[in-house]
Structures are given as structure tokens and as C-alpha cells.
Design an enzyme around this catalytic site. Structure first.
Site: not given
Ligand code: 13P
Length: 283
Positions: A205, A81, A177
């Protein structure tokens, strides 16, 4: 069984669903995600972001993720990622990852395209899937700024035409986040992108986005949804609750509670992403 992300995205498109990409920074997370995927008989993606390597060293995490995927009774892809460097993309491929993201979203469009094309060569040499990002994910500061940082549909189209990536992450008012305010996703922008770009779209996200909004994004072509913070929060809460209950639980009891908290959180999201049951049956 280990598979590529591309296979899972194609399968999700056929089912008008999205595949969950769950971030793993602990053994408890890896175990909990695979457990939920097996219990729900649903494929999943295990992923790790380059920015977290100082806490969760890649060379330690990667073999655990790849082996967990191989042992799973359902198809599981293992994904890098937010890869920031081509060297990291190459390391991931050598460690057996079946999918990589190169994140050039901070760069000007032409530079993002150039970087993505280099990552594409590396991924293609190993038969791996490639995700890239266009637009800036982030910003819960208010509608005006949200729209400014959203992906421009015409740029998304130019980017996709020139790179031919397998999956494209878009910015539509989503942020990583915990959100300070309820996110206002810009569905009109997502729809414009979906109408022209020919590859599956990715929503980053995911933590804090409502289940109803997840379903709307799936209807508009999102085929991969990233969840990270919700799993970290679930583990922290499970450990705190377990210790608060007293009785001096062993480390292993705390660890098991963390694993089960991850499994429950993942299973709920899978229920939403599978897009079969009505939301009233899940919430
Ligand atoms: P969150 O931490 O908001 O769930 O986002 C995860 C994300 O998009 C990792 O790339």
C-alpha cells in the site's frame, strides 16, 4: 539481470535501504520501471498480483516481465504479488519468476501457516524467494479500527518461527489504493515486530504514504515497499494530458508518454527508498 528477491533484500539490509516493488499491468509499466532502475543504477522488483490476471493475463505478462529483467543492466527480481492459490504459485515458478508471495492473511493463523509451508516447498524446489503476510492490510477508517486490523507482534513472531519465510508483509495502518485520509502508520507496532522477527519486512500500500514515513519504516526494518496505484494513476494522467494537448498524437506517442510517466514516478520513489539523499533533494 534476473535475480532472486532474497538477494535484493539482503543487499537493501546492508545499505539500510528498501527495494521498490513496482506493479506491472502494461508494457508501458514494464518499460518505465526498468528504465528508471537502469538510470538510477538501482535494483528493482517487477511484480504482478493474481487479482489482476483478468485484465493482464499472466501467461502474456510473465514472459515480458522475465525477459525485461534478464535484459536489464541492473539486478531485477520478478515476483508474484498476493498469490491466492498454490496452483498460481506453481505457475509463476514455471514461468520463471524468482519470487512468490502466498497471501493467507485472511485465514486463521494456523491455516495461514499451513498454506505458507506448502508454498515454501514449491518455492524452495526452484530456489525462489517466499513472501507471506500476517495481519490485514487495509482500513483507512480511523485509528481505532486501524489498530485492530494491525499485525499482532506476537503472531508475527509465531508465524515467522514456524514458517521461516524470506520476507513478511505486515499491516501497520497501510492500505492498498488511494487513501481517503492521510495514513497514520503505527510505528510502535512496526518496531515491536522488527525487534523480534528475524526476516526482512514488507510494506504494502505504498501509494499515498509520505516520503518521510517511508524513511521511518526503512529505519524500522522495512526492506521492500510495494507501489501499484501511483503507477496506474501516472499512466492514466499521462495519456489524458497527451490527448488533451491536441495535435492528434499517435498511439505510439501516447504510449511513450505513459512509459516516461512511469519512469519518473519510479525514479522518485527509488530516490526515497535508497535512503541516501536528504528528502529535500527529492521532493
Ligand atoms: P498501492 O496500490 O497502494 O501502491 O499498493 C501496492 C501494493 O501493496 C501491491 O501489493
Amino acid at each position: 539481470m534476473l535475480c532472486t528477491m532474497k538477494e535484493l533484500l539482503e543487499q537493501a539490509a546492508r545499505r539500510n535501504a528498501a527495494v521498490g516493488a513496482f506493479s506491472t499491468y502494461t508494457m508501458e509499466a514494464v518499460k518505465g520501471i526498468v528504465q528508471a532502475a537502469e538510470q538510477t543504477q538501482t535494483p528493482a522488483i517487477l511484480q504482478i498480483a493474481e487479482s489482476r490476471f483478468p485484465y493482464a493475463p499472466f501467461e502474456l505478462m510473465a514472459p515480458m516481465m522475465v525477459n525485461a529483467a534478464k535484459k536489464a543492466s541492473v539486478p531485477v527480481a520478478v515476483h508474484l504479488d498476493h498469490g491466492q492459490h498454490l496452483e498460481t504459485v506453481q505457475r509463476a515458478l514455471e514461468l520463471g519468476f524468482t519470487s512468490v508471495m502466498i497471501d493467507g492473511s485472511r485465514l486463521p493463523l494456523e491455516d495461514n501457516i499451513r498454506l505458507t509451508l506448502k508454498a515454501k516447498e514449491l518455492a524452495a524446489a526452484r530456489g525462489a524467494t517466499l513472501e507471506a503476510e500476517i495481519g490485514r492490510v487495509g482500513g483507512d477508517e480511523g485509528m481505532g479500527q486501524v489498530r485492530d486490523s494491525c499485525t499482532r507482534p506476537e503472531e508475527a513472531l509465531a508465524f515467522w518461527r514456524q514458517t521461516g519465510v524470506d520476507a513478511l508483509a505486515v499491516a501497520i495502518g497501510n492500505a492498498h489504493g488511494n487513501y481517503r485520509f492521510a495514513p497514520e502508520l503505527q510505528f510502535d507496532i512496526l518496531e515491536k515486530i522488527r525487534n523480534t522477527v528475524g526476516c526482512p519486512l514488507v510494506l504494502h500500500g505504498g501509494t499515498g504514504i509520505s516520503f518521510a514515513d517511508f524513511r521511518r519504516t526503512i529505519e524500522l526494518g522495512v526492506r521492500k515497499i510495494n507501489i501499484a496505484t501511483a503507477l496506474l494513476d501516472a499512466q492514466r494522467k499521462a495519456a489524458r494530458d497527451c490527448l488533451k494537448e491536441g495535435g492528434s498524437p499517435s498511439y505510439f506517442e501516447v504510449s511513450e508518454r505513459m512509459t516516461q510517466a512511469v519512469a519518473q514516478t519510479v525514479a522518485r520513489h527509488i530516490g526515497v527508498f535508497n535512503n541516501r539523499e536528504p528528502l529535500s533533494a527529492i521532493e
